[in-house]
Structure formats: C-alpha cells, structure tokens
Design a protein around this motif. Structure first.
Motif, PDB file in Angstrom:
ATOM      1  N   THR A   2       0.828  -1.210   0.000  1.00 56.92           N
ATOM      2  CA  THR A   2       0.000   0.000   0.000  1.00 56.92           C
ATOM      3  C   THR A   2       0.862   1.260   0.000  1.00 56.92           C
ATOM      4  O   THR A   2       2.065   1.209   0.285  1.00 56.92           O
ATOM      5  N   ASP A   3       0.219   2.384  -0.295  1.00 55.70           N
ATOM      6  CA  ASP A   3       0.938   3.662  -0.250  1.00 55.70           C
ATOM      7  C   ASP A   3       1.466   3.941   1.153  1.00 55.70           C
ATOM      8  O   ASP A   3       2.561   4.481   1.319  1.00 55.70           O
ATOM      9  N   ILE A   4       0.673   3.553   2.163  1.00 48.36           N
ATOM     10  CA  ILE A   4       1.102   3.783   3.555  1.00 48.36           C
ATOM     11  C   ILE A   4       2.354   2.961   3.862  1.00 48.36           C
ATOM     12  O   ILE A   4       3.302   3.447   4.465  1.00 48.36           O
ATOM     13  N   GLN A   5       2.361   1.688   3.409  1.00 49.99           N
ATOM     14  CA  GLN A   5       3.547   0.845   3.632  1.00 49.99           C
ATOM     15  C   GLN A   5       4.754   1.395   2.881  1.00 49.99           C
ATOM     16  O   GLN A   5       5.873   1.406   3.403  1.00 49.99           O
ATOM     17  N   ASN A   6       4.533   1.843   1.647  1.00 47.03           N
ATOM     18  CA  ASN A   6       5.624   2.422   0.873  1.00 47.03           C
ATOM     19  C   ASN A   6       6.193   3.661   1.548  1.00 47.03           C
ATOM     20  O   ASN A   6       7.409   3.843   1.599  1.00 47.03           O
ATOM     21  N   ASP A   7       5.287   4.496   2.074  1.00 43.66           N
ATOM     22  CA  ASP A   7       5.729   5.709   2.759  1.00 43.66           C
ATOM     23  C   ASP A   7       6.534   5.347   3.996  1.00 43.66           C
ATOM     24  O   ASP A   7       7.587   5.943   4.262  1.00 43.66           O
ATOM     25  N   MET A   8       6.066   4.346   4.743  1.00 42.17           N
ATOM     26  CA  MET A   8       6.786   3.932   5.958  1.00 42.17           C
ATOM     27  C   MET A   8       8.145   3.343   5.598  1.00 42.17           C
ATOM     28  O   MET A   8       9.154   3.661   6.230  1.00 42.17           O
ATOM     29  N   ASP A   9       8.193   2.497   4.583  1.00 42.41           N
ATOM     30  CA  ASP A   9       9.477   1.929   4.144  1.00 42.41           C
ATOM     31  C   ASP A   9      10.441   3.043   3.747  1.00 42.41           C
ATOM     32  O   ASP A   9      11.629   2.991   4.070  1.00 42.41           O
ATOM     33  N   SER A  10       9.934   4.033   3.052  1.00 42.20           N
ATOM     34  CA  SER A  10      10.767   5.149   2.623  1.00 42.20           C
ATOM     35  C   SER A  10      11.304   5.923   3.819  1.00 42.20           C
ATOM     36  O   SER A  10      12.484   6.297   3.861  1.00 42.20           O
ATOM     37  N   ARG A  11      10.437   6.141   4.810  1.00 38.56           N
ATOM     38  CA  ARG A  11      10.874   6.865   6.017  1.00 38.56           C
ATOM     39  C   ARG A  11      11.889   6.050   6.803  1.00 38.56           C
ATOM     40  O   ARG A  11      12.852   6.604   7.356  1.00 38.56           O
ATOM     41  N   VAL A  12      11.705   4.737   6.871  1.00 33.39           N
ATOM     42  CA  VAL A  12      12.666   3.882   7.575  1.00 33.39           C
ATOM     43  C   VAL A  12      14.006   3.894   6.833  1.00 33.39           C
ATOM     44  O   VAL A  12      15.068   4.024   7.456  1.00 33.39           O
ATOM     45  N   ASP A  13      13.951   3.769   5.513  1.00 35.32           N
ATOM     46  CA  ASP A  13      15.191   3.804   4.723  1.00 35.32           C
ATOM     47  C   ASP A  13      15.937   5.113   4.941  1.00 35.32           C
ATOM     48  O   ASP A  13      17.169   5.123   5.092  1.00 35.32           O
ATOM     49  N   GLU A  14      15.194   6.221   4.933  1.00 33.98           N
ATOM     50  CA  GLU A  14      15.818   7.535   5.139  1.00 33.98           C
ATOM     51  C   GLU A  14      16.483   7.611   6.517  1.00 33.98           C
ATOM     52  O   GLU A  14      17.618   8.082   6.652  1.00 33.98           O
TER      53      GLU A  14
END
Ligand SMILES: [Mg+2]
Length: 98
Positions: A2-14
C-alpha cells in the motif's frame, strides 16, 4: 504494497541512511571502544533533554545519536567493561575476530 507501507518503508530507509552516516562520522571522530556504554547513556540524556526543551529536528538528531551509540556497543564493544565482565565470568562484548 500500500501507499502507507511504501511511505513507511521510505521513512525507515531515510532514517537508516541517517544512522549509517552518523555511525561513520562518529567512528571517524572517536575511533575505538573506549567508554561507548557511557557515551550511549550521555546520548540518552541528550535525547531526553531535547524532547523536553528543543525543536523536533534536534530530537531526531539525538535519537539518531542514541541509535549510533547502541550500534557501537554492539559492533565495537566497550573496552572499559572488559575486565569487569571477565571477573563476572562473562564473555567480551565483541568477539576478538569481529
Ligand atoms: Mg547528542
């Protein structure tokens, strides 16, 4: 995903990138395993102070520094604890070949 999971993955990666960058900087500035546990406790105190009194960006920076020092305890150990741990029959914080 989902977009929410993608956003969270992106924030974790950052955040992980920030931590890795700070880990390299800290290891270059203060190499070795001297008082890493004490430095971790110092960073925890700075994080608490920032959370009570400072802007969000400072809180994040201190949280990154706490993560880095916890990683250094795991990766580098703490030479000031070696004799104490040995006396207690405990193994060193890091393997000799690590
Ligand atoms: Mg700090």
């Amino acid at each position: 995903m989902t977009d929410i999971q993608n956003d969270m993955d992106s924030r974790v990666d950052e955040l992980l990138q920030e931590i890795k960058h700070e880990l390299a900087r800290a290891r270059a500035k203060f190499p070795g395993d001297d008082v890493t546990m004490l430095a971790l406790m110092e960073e925890v105190g700075e994080l608490a102070k920032a959370a009570f009194e400072e802007p969000r960006t400072n809180v994040r920076a201190e949280a990154v520094q706490v993560a880095v020092m916890a990683m250094r305890v795991a990766l580098d150990g703490d030479g000031t604890l070696t004799a104490w741990r040995k006396q207690k029959g405990l193994d060193p914080l890091v393997r000799a070949d690590a």
